[in-house]
Design a protein around this motif. Structure first.
Motif: not given
Length: 924
Positions: A113-115, A447-450, A460-461, A474-477
């Motif tokens: 999925d492109d999203s 998202a850029d700041e995170v 990823p999202l 959504q944050i992947v540690p």
């Protein structure tokens, strides 16, 4: 308490079938409730009021697509293949289409999925498929789980040879714990120990049968309670472990006391009653300490842990109740076989030979001869073992703690290998964006700041929901869900709350199931100190009440702390460092379940107090008896003699109770240890902590360190300030009232029919002695006037005889020895206290209701003539209505003998006995 238990034990011994039938009927009733009300156990964890929980609740309302539980499948290609090949794309897309049609699935996301980003590994050899469901994992139907697993199995069958696949995620991250054959090992060990301890198979079956029936009632009760409350699947196993262990131990204590008495020649019925009244009192005390400690789990403020504590407390309460009722009933079935095979008689030593001592006496002799060496060795040794406890890491369970052959564990490991550990525990940053003019742009900027924060692997999202009022990131540690660095990342993200609120205008919350687990672990960690203070403080107060000492409870509390810290040190070595992990079948080393420390502290506290009470109470009993023979301690010689007696009482008390305490500790250790090798991954660290804690506390602390410290303290071990002793209530933990009744069975004389018998009666209120040295005798149908110049002393005699206040000296009322039978006397002896606010006739009729054997009247001399006439009429009517075989006796306390005598004469007692108190009897 002890006299009540004495009567209960005698009744149960006489009616064993009634008691057994009652418990079997209760088992059937609870079993019916389990069948009718029982639902599935809930493995979800939550804490109302935490940021992560509030964030999830907000997402459930505004972004349900990401708020529910999820399943996650992973596909790893064969060597040389790519996840983008048609051979992989087609089966994966078919799986996504199949599960998307399920009612409980809100979204199924293809890795193509492109999203979404990051669902295909950087090297192209692995792909992740996400399935989002509506609701928590415990609310998803088994049918939906089966259909997802079936569709995934169909996809796996279509993959090229050499490919790997596994299905996991939150939906499959937990397994319901089950009892395995390994747990039966503990019961077998318990049976062997009981046979050796009792030297009688019939007696060995008593504690085991009592415990198993009690566990059956408590386990079925917990199943029935699932229909009324949310209960985790760990709860019944904890209740099983505790109920089985304490049930065997408590029944063992009563049975061992009974056997000793039967071997001494006491008739079985009398012995069962005495054992229930003496050892049963200690059982009730020990059980209450465990109950308080388990209920104290509510200190953490976590609902599922509070429920777990209450359920375990109920199991212990049932164990206590069944021990003091069914044990004497089973002893009634055993009868004279309770004596078993007596211990081998020792030959009388010749003059040139020393008497051969048992191991317990030799061991305590060695310990008390070298108390300083023993104390230093134990404290330093356990202190070293406790050092690793500082590194004990806590977390809630996830798929990484499941057995290696579990499909969810394999999915967890494959995801960590190909995508990084953080993919197994993503975080969600969410907030309301309803006031934003550019919701999509705001989420992208956020998202850029995170992504700039250390510890974030990728984002990823980042998107708003369909109604553009809530956004998520959504944050992947970089680290796994149980890693301490992930918890640090959550705290770091929350530290930017005010900064991002000013910059983006969003009130952000860090949430997700990983964040919820971290919040729960943090709150449990914060609760350890107040809970520890509560437990240690409680133990100190309770033991002060029991032993009337300062040093004994202080030593007991410090010993408990040493044993629990050493147990945590061993858990750290096994679960964190991996020492012996393979032998104990530990699936994965790392943090242990977050509520292990607080549960272990609560349970071990109660059990440690069991051993302390049963061991030290016998030492105290021997010392008190020896000290009475010694007399006052006034000079250096008498102090030395008192110290020698104190050390000898430690040795004799130890030798008398070591056998039972040793057997109980071995049984407890075996039951807990049996849950370690093949037990549930959540229970393993708890069981190991309890098994190690029991071994350390029983054998090193209570049976080695305690006698050494007691020998060092000498007679000072039993010191307590007088003002404190007056403040503390008395608790008859060793059944002194039962022993007193046995000793005074023929007082005032054999076959006495006296309604009141008092010798050297003393009544005090605080420091003020009102009555001292009072002797009374009153037969059925007689009347007596106790005259004293002090109204307070007169009333004190009245309320003491009627069982309403404590007294010293010897007092028997209606055949019942006081103060042990005060509750019976209060229920069966009438009393009327006359003052200006009461109607004398009504008060007297109330006191005479039910034809009591005795009625006590105070304050006649303060009544007017008409009230006295009404009182006399009421007494006369009661005398006429009484059974001639059981006439009513009357005791009147007054300052004026003449007025009391006239009332009694009018009521039919023309010549009442008169007792005029002397100066030595009344200190007004």
């Amino acid at each position: 308490m002890s006299t009540l238990l004495y009567s209960l034990g005698r009744w149960s011994f006489r009616h064993p079938w009634r008691v057994l039938t009652a418990w079997l009927l209760l088992l059937l009733v609870v079993g019916g409730g389990a069948l009718g009300l029982g639902k599935s156990f809930d493995n979800s964890f939550s804490i109302p009021g935490t940021e992560a929980q509030e964030g999830l609740q907000q997402l459930e309302r505004t972004f349900p697509e990401v708020a529910g539980t999820s399943a996650q499948g992973i596909v790893v290609t064969a060597d040389g293949d790519s996840a983008t090949d048609e051979a992989y794309r087609d089966p994966i897309e078919d799986f996504v289409d199949a599960v998307s049609d399920l009612d409980e699935v809100s979204a199924a996301t293809s890795p193509y999925d492109d999203s979404v980003d990051g669902t295909i590994s950087d090297d192209g050899t692995a792909a992740i498929i996400r399935v989002q469901l509506d609701g928590e994992s415990t609310t998803i139907s088994d049918d939906a789980k089966d259909r997802i697993e079936s569709a995934f199995a169909d996809m796996t069958a279509e993959l090229p040879d050499g490919a790997q696949s596994a299905l996991g995620g939150d939906l499959f991250a937990t397994e319901l714990p089950a009892v395995t054959i390994t747990e039966a090992f503990g019961v077998i060990v318990a049976l062997i120990v009981l046979i050796v301890a009792f030297r009688a198979v019939a007696m060995a079956g008593v504690p085991l049968g009592v415990a198993l029936l009690g566990v059956g009632v408590s386990m079925l009760g917990i199943v029935a309670a699932t229909g009324l409350a949310t209960i985790s699947s760990t709860t019944p196993l904890l209740a099983l472990m505790l109920g089985l262990a304490v049930g065997i131990d408590y029944s063992l204590f009563i049975g061992a006391r009974h056997q000793d008495q039967v071997r001494e020649g006491v008739p079985p019925e009398e012995s069962a009653a005495r054992a229930t009244g003496t050892a049963g009192s200690a059982v009730v005390f020990a059980g209450v300490t465990v109950l308080i400690a388990l209920i104290g789990l509510g200190f953490a403020g976590i609902p599922f842990l509070t429920t777990m504590g209450i359920a375990a407390a109920v199991a212990v309460a049932i164990a206590v109740a069944i021990s003091i009722t069914l044990t004497p009933a089973f002893l009634g079935f055993v009868g004279s076989r309770a004596a078993g095979r007596p211990p081998r008689a020792r030959k009388k030593p010749r003059k040139d030979e020393k008497e051969k001592l048992g191991f317990a006496r030799r061991w305590v002799g060695l310990v008390t001869r070298h108390p300083i060496v023993t104390t230093v060795t134990i404290v330093l040794g356990l202190g070293i073992v406790a050092i690793p406890a500082a590194q004990l890491a806590l977390a809630l369970p996830n798929a990484g703690s499941l057995p290696e052959d579990s499909d969810a564990r394999q999915a967890y490991d494959l995801t960590g290998e190909h995508f990084g550990e953080g993919f197994n525990g993503p975080l969600i940053l969410t907030g309301s964006i309803i006031t934003s003019d550019d919701p999509v742009g705001v989420m992208e900027d956020l998202a850029d700041e995170v992504e700039k924060i250390d510890g974030v692997a990728e984002v990823p999202l980042a998107t708003p929901n369909e109604t553009i009022d809530t956004g998520i990131v959504q944050i992947v540690p970089e680290t796994g869900p149980s890693d301490p660095e992930t918890a640090d990342l959550v705290r770091e993200l929350r530290s930017h709350h005010d900064e991002w609120l000013d910059e983006f205008g969003i009130d952000l919350k860090v949430t997700g199931f990983t964040a919820v687990s971290i919040d729960i672990s943090d709150q449990l960690g914060d609760a350890l100190l107040p809970f520890g203070i509560f437990v240690v403080g409680l133990s100190f107060i309770l033991l002060m009440i029991v032993f009337r000492s300062i040093w004994v409870p202080l030593k007991a509390a410090l010993g408990y702390l040493l044993s629990i810290l050493a147990a945590f040190g061993v858990v750290t070595m096994v679960f964190e460092w991996g020492w012996g992990a393979d032998l104990l079948h530990i699936a994965k080393t790392g943090p242990v379940i977050a509520f292990m420390p607080i549960v272990a502290m609560g349970v071990l506290f109660g059990l440690a107090m069991d051993y302390e009470v049963f061991l030290v109470s016998r030492m105290r009993e021997d010392y008190v008896h020896a000290a009475r023979r010694l007399g006052p301690v006034t000079d250096r010689a008498s102090r030395r003699a008192a110290n020698r007696l104190a050390v000898e009482s430690v040795r004799t008390g130890y030798a008398a109770s070591a056998r039972v305490v040793t057997a109980a500790a071995i049984i407890m250790f075996a039951v807990f240890a049996a849950f370690v090798p093949e037990g549930d991954s959540n229970i393993k660290p708890i069981a190991l902590a309890l098994a190690v804690g029991i071994a350390i506390d029983a054998f090193l602390i209570r049976m080695t360190l305690v006698p050494a410290v007691m020998a060092l303290l000498g007679r000072h071990a039993w010191w307590m300030p007088r003002w404190l002793e007056r403040l503390l209530p008395h608790f008859d933990v060793e059944g002194e009232a039962v022993e007193r009744e046995r000793r005074l069975a023929d007082w005032p004389e054999p076959g006495s029919t006296a309604v009141i018998a008092a010798d050297d009666l003393r009544i005090a209120v605080g420091d003020r002695v009102l009555v001292d040295g009072l002797d009374l005798r009153l037969e059925p149908g007689e009347a007596m006037i106790v005259q004293t110049p002090d109204e307070r002393a007169a009333r004190a005699v009245a309320v003491a005889v009627a069982g309403r206040t404590a007294s010293q000296g010897l007092l028997r009322v209606a055949g019942h020895l006081m103060p042990g039978r005060a509750s019976w006397v209060r229920s069966h002896v009438g009393m009327a206290l006359f003052d200006d606010s009461t109607s004398p006739a009504d008060a007297t009729r109330q006191a005479l209701r039910g034809s009591p054997p005795l009625v006590v009247l105070d304050g006649i001399d303060r009544l007017g003539d008409s009230d006295r006439d009404q009182l006399a009429a009421a007494l006369r009517d009661a005398a006429h209505a009484a059974d001639p075989a059981h006439p009513v006796a009357v005791l009147v306390t007054a300052t004026d003998e003449r007025s009391a005598r006239s009332v009694l004469a009018s009521a039919g007692w023309p010549d009442p006995l008169t007792h005029t108190t002397t100066r030595s009897e009344v200190n007004a």
